[in-house]
Scaffold this motif. Structure first.
Motif, PDB file in Angstrom:
ATOM      1  N   LEU A  54     -29.725 -32.862 -34.483  1.00  0.00           N
ATOM      2  CA  LEU A  54     -30.535 -33.747 -33.649  1.00  0.00           C
ATOM      3  C   LEU A  54     -29.623 -34.640 -32.810  1.00  0.00           C
ATOM      4  CD1 LEU A  54     -33.564 -34.765 -33.224  1.00  0.00           C
ATOM      5  CD2 LEU A  54     -32.872 -36.684 -34.682  1.00  0.00           C
ATOM      6  N   PRO A  55     -29.814 -34.694 -31.488  1.00  0.00           N
ATOM      7  CA  PRO A  55     -29.031 -35.636 -30.673  1.00  0.00           C
ATOM      8  C   PRO A  55     -29.295 -37.064 -31.151  1.00  0.00           C
ATOM      9  CG  PRO A  55     -30.136 -34.043 -29.269  1.00  0.00           C
ATOM     10  CD  PRO A  55     -30.693 -33.849 -30.657  1.00  0.00           C
ATOM     11  N   PRO A  56     -28.267 -37.875 -31.357  1.00  0.00           N
ATOM     12  CA  PRO A  56     -28.462 -39.235 -31.880  1.00  0.00           C
ATOM     13  C   PRO A  56     -29.426 -40.075 -31.055  1.00  0.00           C
ATOM     14  CG  PRO A  56     -26.142 -38.626 -31.941  1.00  0.00           C
ATOM     15  CD  PRO A  56     -26.838 -37.538 -31.185  1.00  0.00           C
ATOM     16  N   GLN A  57     -29.497 -39.809 -29.750  1.00  0.00           N
ATOM     17  CA  GLN A  57     -30.385 -40.602 -28.909  1.00  0.00           C
ATOM     18  C   GLN A  57     -31.859 -40.447 -29.288  1.00  0.00           C
ATOM     19  OE1 GLN A  57     -27.925 -38.750 -28.003  1.00  0.00           O
ATOM     20  NE2 GLN A  57     -26.577 -39.854 -26.611  1.00  0.00           N
ATOM     21  N   MET A  58     -32.190 -39.352 -29.994  1.00  0.00           N
ATOM     22  CA  MET A  58     -33.575 -39.107 -30.390  1.00  0.00           C
ATOM     23  C   MET A  58     -33.885 -39.670 -31.768  1.00  0.00           C
ATOM     24  SD  MET A  58     -34.005 -35.169 -29.083  1.00  0.00           S
ATOM     25  CE  MET A  58     -35.698 -35.103 -29.661  1.00  0.00           C
ATOM     26  N   LEU A  59     -32.872 -40.225 -32.420  1.00  0.00           N
ATOM     27  CA  LEU A  59     -33.028 -40.670 -33.800  1.00  0.00           C
ATOM     28  C   LEU A  59     -34.028 -41.819 -33.917  1.00  0.00           C
ATOM     29  CD1 LEU A  59     -32.057 -40.221 -36.677  1.00  0.00           C
ATOM     30  CD2 LEU A  59     -30.162 -41.773 -36.226  1.00  0.00           C
ATOM     31  N   ALA A  60     -33.907 -42.815 -33.053  1.00  0.00           N
ATOM     32  CA  ALA A  60     -34.782 -43.984 -33.143  1.00  0.00           C
ATOM     33  C   ALA A  60     -36.237 -43.603 -32.889  1.00  0.00           C
ATOM     34  CB  ALA A  60     -34.327 -45.059 -32.159  1.00  0.00           C
ATOM     35  N   ALA A  61     -36.479 -42.768 -31.878  1.00  0.00           N
ATOM     36  CA  ALA A  61     -37.852 -42.367 -31.570  1.00  0.00           C
ATOM     37  C   ALA A  61     -38.457 -41.572 -32.719  1.00  0.00           C
ATOM     38  CB  ALA A  61     -37.874 -41.535 -30.282  1.00  0.00           C
ATOM     39  N   LEU A  62     -37.653 -40.695 -33.319  1.00  0.00           N
ATOM     40  CA  LEU A  62     -38.146 -39.904 -34.441  1.00  0.00           C
ATOM     41  C   LEU A  62     -38.447 -40.789 -35.644  1.00  0.00           C
ATOM     42  CD1 LEU A  62     -38.696 -37.110 -35.699  1.00  0.00           C
ATOM     43  CD2 LEU A  62     -36.290 -37.037 -36.358  1.00  0.00           C
ATOM     44  N   ALA A  63     -37.554 -41.728 -35.936  1.00  0.00           N
ATOM     45  CA  ALA A  63     -37.756 -42.621 -37.071  1.00  0.00           C
ATOM     46  C   ALA A  63     -39.000 -43.485 -36.874  1.00  0.00           C
ATOM     47  CB  ALA A  63     -36.527 -43.490 -37.274  1.00  0.00           C
ATOM     48  N   LEU A  87     -22.845 -36.928 -26.739  1.00  0.00           N
ATOM     49  CA  LEU A  87     -24.049 -37.481 -27.341  1.00  0.00           C
ATOM     50  C   LEU A  87     -23.713 -38.266 -28.603  1.00  0.00           C
ATOM     51  CD1 LEU A  87     -26.434 -34.389 -27.007  1.00  0.00           C
ATOM     52  CD2 LEU A  87     -26.358 -36.409 -25.548  1.00  0.00           C
ATOM     53  N   PHE A  88     -22.756 -37.764 -29.396  1.00  0.00           N
ATOM     54  CA  PHE A  88     -22.426 -38.418 -30.660  1.00  0.00           C
ATOM     55  C   PHE A  88     -21.824 -39.799 -30.433  1.00  0.00           C
ATOM     56  CE2 PHE A  88     -20.022 -39.302 -34.498  1.00  0.00           C
ATOM     57  CZ  PHE A  88     -20.910 -38.892 -35.472  1.00  0.00           C
ATOM     58  N   ALA A  89     -21.244 -40.023 -29.287  1.00  0.00           N
ATOM     59  CA  ALA A  89     -20.629 -41.322 -29.004  1.00  0.00           C
ATOM     60  C   ALA A  89     -21.639 -42.451 -29.095  1.00  0.00           C
ATOM     61  CB  ALA A  89     -19.980 -41.300 -27.625  1.00  0.00           C
ATOM     62  N   ASP A  90     -22.923 -42.141 -28.958  1.00  0.00           N
ATOM     63  CA  ASP A  90     -23.961 -43.170 -28.997  1.00  0.00           C
ATOM     64  C   ASP A  90     -24.575 -43.346 -30.381  1.00  0.00           C
ATOM     65  OD1 ASP A  90     -23.664 -43.626 -26.278  1.00  0.00           O
ATOM     66  OD2 ASP A  90     -25.165 -42.124 -25.725  1.00  0.00           O
ATOM     67  N   ILE A  91     -23.989 -42.736 -31.413  1.00  0.00           N
ATOM     68  CA  ILE A  91     -24.594 -42.783 -32.738  1.00  0.00           C
ATOM     69  C   ILE A  91     -24.698 -44.213 -33.259  1.00  0.00           C
ATOM     70  CG2 ILE A  91     -22.361 -42.380 -33.865  1.00  0.00           C
ATOM     71  CD1 ILE A  91     -25.813 -41.182 -35.104  1.00  0.00           C
ATOM     72  N   ARG A  92     -23.683 -45.035 -33.008  1.00  0.00           N
ATOM     73  CA  ARG A  92     -23.724 -46.411 -33.500  1.00  0.00           C
ATOM     74  C   ARG A  92     -24.889 -47.175 -32.884  1.00  0.00           C
ATOM     75  NH1 ARG A  92     -20.356 -50.183 -36.024  1.00  0.00           N
ATOM     76  NH2 ARG A  92     -21.740 -51.904 -36.553  1.00  0.00           N
ATOM     77  N   ASP A  93     -25.107 -47.011 -31.574  1.00  0.00           N
ATOM     78  CA  ASP A  93     -26.227 -47.683 -30.918  1.00  0.00           C
ATOM     79  C   ASP A  93     -27.558 -47.204 -31.497  1.00  0.00           C
ATOM     80  OD1 ASP A  93     -24.475 -49.071 -29.321  1.00  0.00           O
ATOM     81  OD2 ASP A  93     -24.628 -47.668 -27.639  1.00  0.00           O
ATOM     82  N   SER A  94     -27.637 -45.911 -31.804  1.00  0.00           N
ATOM     83  CA  SER A  94     -28.875 -45.363 -32.349  1.00  0.00           C
ATOM     84  C   SER A  94     -29.164 -45.943 -33.728  1.00  0.00           C
ATOM     85  CB  SER A  94     -28.780 -43.828 -32.437  1.00  0.00           C
ATOM     86  OG  SER A  94     -28.594 -43.263 -31.152  1.00  0.00           O
ATOM     87  N   LEU A  95     -28.133 -46.067 -34.564  1.00  0.00           N
ATOM     88  CA  LEU A  95     -28.324 -46.637 -35.896  1.00  0.00           C
ATOM     89  C   LEU A  95     -28.645 -48.131 -35.817  1.00  0.00           C
ATOM     90  CD1 LEU A  95     -25.501 -44.809 -37.887  1.00  0.00           C
ATOM     91  CD2 LEU A  95     -27.952 -44.303 -37.854  1.00  0.00           C
ATOM     92  N   ASN A  96     -28.008 -48.829 -34.876  1.00  0.00           N
ATOM     93  CA  ASN A  96     -28.323 -50.250 -34.680  1.00  0.00           C
ATOM     94  C   ASN A  96     -29.774 -50.435 -34.264  1.00  0.00           C
ATOM     95  OD1 ASN A  96     -25.777 -51.108 -35.387  1.00  0.00           O
ATOM     96  ND2 ASN A  96     -25.022 -51.188 -33.280  1.00  0.00           N
ATOM     97  N   ALA A  97     -30.266 -49.491 -33.460  1.00  0.00           N
ATOM     98  CA  ALA A  97     -31.657 -49.567 -33.022  1.00  0.00           C
ATOM     99  C   ALA A  97     -32.601 -49.390 -34.204  1.00  0.00           C
ATOM    100  CB  ALA A  97     -31.931 -48.502 -31.953  1.00  0.00           C
ATOM    101  N   LEU A  98     -32.230 -48.539 -35.151  1.00  0.00           N
ATOM    102  CA  LEU A  98     -33.055 -48.373 -36.350  1.00  0.00           C
ATOM    103  C   LEU A  98     -33.125 -49.682 -37.127  1.00  0.00           C
ATOM    104  CD1 LEU A  98     -31.913 -44.918 -37.790  1.00  0.00           C
ATOM    105  CD2 LEU A  98     -33.937 -45.406 -36.430  1.00  0.00           C
ATOM    106  N   LEU A 146     -13.296 -39.676 -34.621  1.00  0.00           N
ATOM    107  CA  LEU A 146     -14.641 -39.909 -34.111  1.00  0.00           C
ATOM    108  C   LEU A 146     -15.605 -40.345 -35.215  1.00  0.00           C
ATOM    109  CD1 LEU A 146     -16.193 -39.668 -31.401  1.00  0.00           C
ATOM    110  CD2 LEU A 146     -16.799 -37.334 -32.064  1.00  0.00           C
ATOM    111  N   LEU A 147     -15.366 -39.852 -36.441  1.00  0.00           N
ATOM    112  CA  LEU A 147     -16.288 -40.118 -37.544  1.00  0.00           C
ATOM    113  C   LEU A 147     -15.867 -41.291 -38.422  1.00  0.00           C
ATOM    114  CD1 LEU A 147     -17.053 -36.481 -38.765  1.00  0.00           C
ATOM    115  CD2 LEU A 147     -18.644 -38.039 -37.645  1.00  0.00           C
ATOM    116  N   ALA A 148     -14.743 -41.909 -38.126  1.00  0.00           N
ATOM    117  CA  ALA A 148     -14.197 -42.952 -39.009  1.00  0.00           C
ATOM    118  C   ALA A 148     -15.197 -44.068 -39.268  1.00  0.00           C
ATOM    119  CB  ALA A 148     -12.913 -43.518 -38.411  1.00  0.00           C
ATOM    120  N   GLU A 149     -15.870 -44.527 -38.233  1.00  0.00           N
ATOM    121  CA  GLU A 149     -16.812 -45.633 -38.407  1.00  0.00           C
ATOM    122  C   GLU A 149     -18.025 -45.215 -39.222  1.00  0.00           C
ATOM    123  OE1 GLU A 149     -18.902 -49.121 -35.668  1.00  0.00           O
ATOM    124  OE2 GLU A 149     -17.818 -47.457 -34.738  1.00  0.00           O
ATOM    125  N   MET A 150     -18.496 -43.986 -39.010  1.00  0.00           N
ATOM    126  CA  MET A 150     -19.627 -43.494 -39.784  1.00  0.00           C
ATOM    127  C   MET A 150     -19.270 -43.396 -41.266  1.00  0.00           C
ATOM    128  SD  MET A 150     -22.499 -42.870 -38.204  1.00  0.00           S
ATOM    129  CE  MET A 150     -23.284 -41.611 -39.202  1.00  0.00           C
TER     130      MET A 150
END
Length: 307
Positions: A54-63, A87-98, A146-150
């Motif tokens: 799933l593209p991270p940008q769709m995570l918040a809408a799906l949740a 797309l993965f570069a925005d994962i932090r913003d997507s999780l913050n939105a959750l 790229l995954l260090a923060e996750m």
């Protein structure tokens, strides 16, 4: 037309409040080749609705959709990888939105050693998704960065270096099986310091202060699983006191894990080679810890059998 009766006080007292259904959201990520697909299959077997890639940008809408209809999708797992690097570069913003929307989630991170990942890619005869024109090791290094923060914010980290697909499936099943009250699943791992620290250890105990059975000729070929070695190690002055105090120290830690909704932890016990002392102490620790309420234990001897 019959007049409708008002409910009596007795009827009111018999009414049972309906507990609202809460949905669970699990984000599964980690290194390519570490077993994300195997974990996804195990989750599906446990009744999770799994969405892969799933593209991270769709995570918040799906949740948000799931939070509005939790009864329809009570357990949702989303597998996110780095194949779409932009797309993965925005994962932090997507999780913050959750978090900002009040939607709780957990992160399961799958990892493995570089050597293991290289071997898996070579056996599968496929390139690493980030290696481009370089080597597999170049892709692994780029992905780790790229995954260090996750990985830092993941509640659960599974090191699959010495797991086959069946063992990984079992580990995920044990981690997410429904067993009533919140249960903390502990892996007690013995290891040898000369082979490196376990990457997924939450706590590391160093038992090299105990005399080494390696220097006793009749004990050298044995392991900590043998009674003679176990007796030699655990009967040493200080060993019993160490085990007792270590278990006592971990009790408030486990209570905190439960409050933070953390269900899995690895306690690593190390000696020089991972053959005698760490094995004996790990077995004894698992025995003691399994007696604590709402704790289950499994034992893994990472370096047992190495030369």
């Amino acid at each position: 037309m019959t007049q409708q009766q008002e409910p009596t006080a007795a009827n009111d007292s018999e009414l049972t409040p309906i507990k609202p259904v809460e949905s669970e959201l699990l984000v599964v990520t980690g290194m390519s080749g570490a077993g994300r697909s195997t974990a996804a299959n195990a989750l599906e077997d446990q009744g999770w609705f799994v969405i892969e890639n799933l593209p991270p940008q769709m995570l918040a809408a799906l949740a948000e959709l799931v939070s509005r209809m939790p009864a329809a999708l009570p357990k949702l797992a989303v597998v996110v990888d780095v194949r779409g690097k932009a797309l993965f570069a925005d994962i932090r913003d997507s999780l913050n939105a959750l978090s900002a929307a009040g939607i709780s989630y957990r992160v399961l991170f799958l990892d493995a050693s570089d050597d293991t990942l290289v071997r898996r890619f070579e056996q599968g005869r496929r390139p690493h998704p980030l290696q481009k024109d370089g080597r597999i090791t170049d892709g692994i290094a780029a992905e780790r960065l790229l995954l260090a923060e996750m990985k830092d914010q993941a509640e659960m980290i599974l090191d699959t270096s010495v797991m086959n697909v069946h063992q990984l499936g079992t580990a995920v099943t044990e981690l997410f099986s429904e067993s009533g009250p919140v249960v903390l699943s502990l892996t007690i791992m013995s290891f040898g310091f000369k082979y490196g620290l376990p990457v997924d250890a939450n706590y590391v105990a160093d038992v090299r202060f105990i005399p080494n059975p390696h220097w006793i000729p009749q004990l050298r070929p044995l392991t900590g699983q043998d009674e003679a070695v176990s007796n030699f190690v655990l009967n040493d002055n200080g060993a019993e006191d160490f085990v007792e105090r270590f278990v006592h120290m971990l009790e408030p830690v486990f209570d905190g894990y439960r409050r933070e909704n953390k269900h899995y932890a690895t306690i690593a016990v190390g000696c020089t080679g991972g053959k005698h002392r760490s094995v004996a102490v790990a077995i004894e620790l698992a025995k003691r810890l399994s007696q604590l309420p709402r704790v289950t234990t499994s034992i893994r001897h990472r370096d047992l059998g190495r030369e």
